[in-house]
Design a protein around this motif. Sequence first.
Motif, PDB file in Angstrom:
ATOM      1  N   SER A 109     -97.221   5.344  41.096  1.00  0.00           N
ATOM      2  CA  SER A 109     -97.080   6.417  40.108  1.00  0.00           C
ATOM      3  C   SER A 109     -96.060   6.047  39.038  1.00  0.00           C
ATOM      4  O   SER A 109     -96.300   6.251  37.836  1.00  0.00           O
ATOM      5  CB  SER A 109     -96.669   7.725  40.786  1.00  0.00           C
ATOM      6  N   THR A 110     -94.934   5.472  39.459  1.00  0.00           N
ATOM      7  CA  THR A 110     -93.910   5.062  38.494  1.00  0.00           C
ATOM      8  C   THR A 110     -94.428   3.965  37.584  1.00  0.00           C
ATOM      9  O   THR A 110     -94.255   4.004  36.360  1.00  0.00           O
ATOM     10  CB  THR A 110     -92.649   4.576  39.235  1.00  0.00           C
TER      11      THR A 110
ATOM     12  N   SER B  18     -97.572   3.219  36.894  1.00  0.00           N
ATOM     13  CA  SER B  18     -98.649   3.694  36.017  1.00  0.00           C
ATOM     14  C   SER B  18     -98.084   4.456  34.824  1.00  0.00           C
ATOM     15  O   SER B  18     -98.591   4.334  33.704  1.00  0.00           O
ATOM     16  CB  SER B  18     -99.615   4.583  36.800  1.00  0.00           C
ATOM     17  N   THR B  19     -97.015   5.238  35.057  1.00  0.00           N
ATOM     18  CA  THR B  19     -96.374   5.947  33.949  1.00  0.00           C
ATOM     19  C   THR B  19     -95.748   4.979  32.959  1.00  0.00           C
ATOM     20  O   THR B  19     -95.874   5.138  31.736  1.00  0.00           O
ATOM     21  CB  THR B  19     -95.307   6.909  34.481  1.00  0.00           C
TER      22      THR B  19
ATOM     23  N   SER C 263     -96.944   4.446  29.068  1.00  0.00           N
ATOM     24  CA  SER C 263     -96.001   4.565  27.964  1.00  0.00           C
ATOM     25  C   SER C 263     -95.923   3.276  27.165  1.00  0.00           C
ATOM     26  O   SER C 263     -95.911   3.291  25.932  1.00  0.00           O
ATOM     27  CB  SER C 263     -94.616   4.935  28.513  1.00  0.00           C
TER      28      SER C 263
ATOM     29  N   THR D 121    -102.328   7.669  26.932  1.00  0.00           N
ATOM     30  CA  THR D 121    -101.837   9.003  27.279  1.00  0.00           C
ATOM     31  C   THR D 121    -102.479   9.570  28.538  1.00  0.00           C
ATOM     32  O   THR D 121    -101.961  10.531  29.105  1.00  0.00           O
ATOM     33  CB  THR D 121    -102.086   9.974  26.114  1.00  0.00           C
TER      34      THR D 121
ATOM     35  N   VAL E 247    -103.187   9.262  32.301  1.00  0.00           N
ATOM     36  CA  VAL E 247    -102.818   8.597  33.549  1.00  0.00           C
ATOM     37  C   VAL E 247    -103.285   9.492  34.687  1.00  0.00           C
ATOM     38  O   VAL E 247    -102.853  10.639  34.809  1.00  0.00           O
ATOM     39  CB  VAL E 247    -101.304   8.357  33.640  1.00  0.00           C
TER      40      VAL E 247
END
Length: 332
Positions: free
Chosen positions: A153-154, A156-157, A161, A166, A168
């Motif tokens: 998750s981290t 992919s964010t 970015s 935009t 995800v």
Amino acid sequence: MAAHAKLLLYIVVVDESGASSFRYTRSLLHSTLQLMGCKPRHAFEISRRVFDVVRGDPAEMEMESQGKSGGVQRYELPDAATSPRQFQFELYKRRTTVLIPRDLFLHLVCQALALYKYLAPNQRNHLTLACRIRERKESVTVLLCGTSGCGKSTLSTLLGSRLGITTVVSTDSIRHMMRSFVDDKENPLLWASTYHAGECLDPVAVSKAKARRKAKKRSGVSTNSGMDYEGSGDKVEGKPIGKKQMAIEGYKAQSEMVINSLDRLITAWEDRKESVVVEGVHLSLNFVVRATENHNTVLFPLYTYFPSIFLALSNYVENALLSVSFPVKVEL
């Protein structure tokens, strides 16, 4: 004749045919350059330089546009009568917007890239592809796989970015969405936790299904990708299997349900030319291979497993992804 704009907020890039155009702001050009592979600070400086050149001396712009199809033009006010409020808006656009041919726009950006030592044999093609993705004429799909707690998750964010994507999506979100259409009694497998989904399966049925698949594999018959636990009428002997194997089979069965919906979502994103990053534990290797074969937007499947090397991996993944899609050589 080139136009001189003291306040430049928008560059409208016009294709040669004049049938289509796209409006770039500095931040949008900045994200396009990052998608191409530029470092954030370099992308900021390059985008600022491009806007300064377009806003700068008209004589200099005329020299830059030599041999190009047209030059910089001021936004023209519409001939039709408009309301005072609409006229003020059109006047604002005239003061803040210039129109530039795509050929000249790419030339200016490539010149700025060269000043920061971003050099590559196909630099212009890389920039054109990045622009097409940003203008939603093309799209990319990034798949990020791995076990729970490894940093998907981290990462992919961060990737979203960094690349200006935009959208995800997590496979857990897809599973929660699917639960809206069926309750836990109708489909307990969908409502179960991923690592406890095996408790919703019949061990004897699972064992028989595995025996059938093995028999078909030995006979050379291709097996279905779905999990056949309900039986097909064949008389195949099977016996209950252990809890660990049941957990694996439950994970596979639940993943198959989720990725069937994900496959349809990827098709919809492709139709809309929307770039997306997808992460989740349900992304199995078989699905990733199948997705890369069926969808040409899936550029690079990614895997993470160890949280302890997350930071090093995030830098490696970012560089690997960009080198595959936009191989920009950096010489500093």
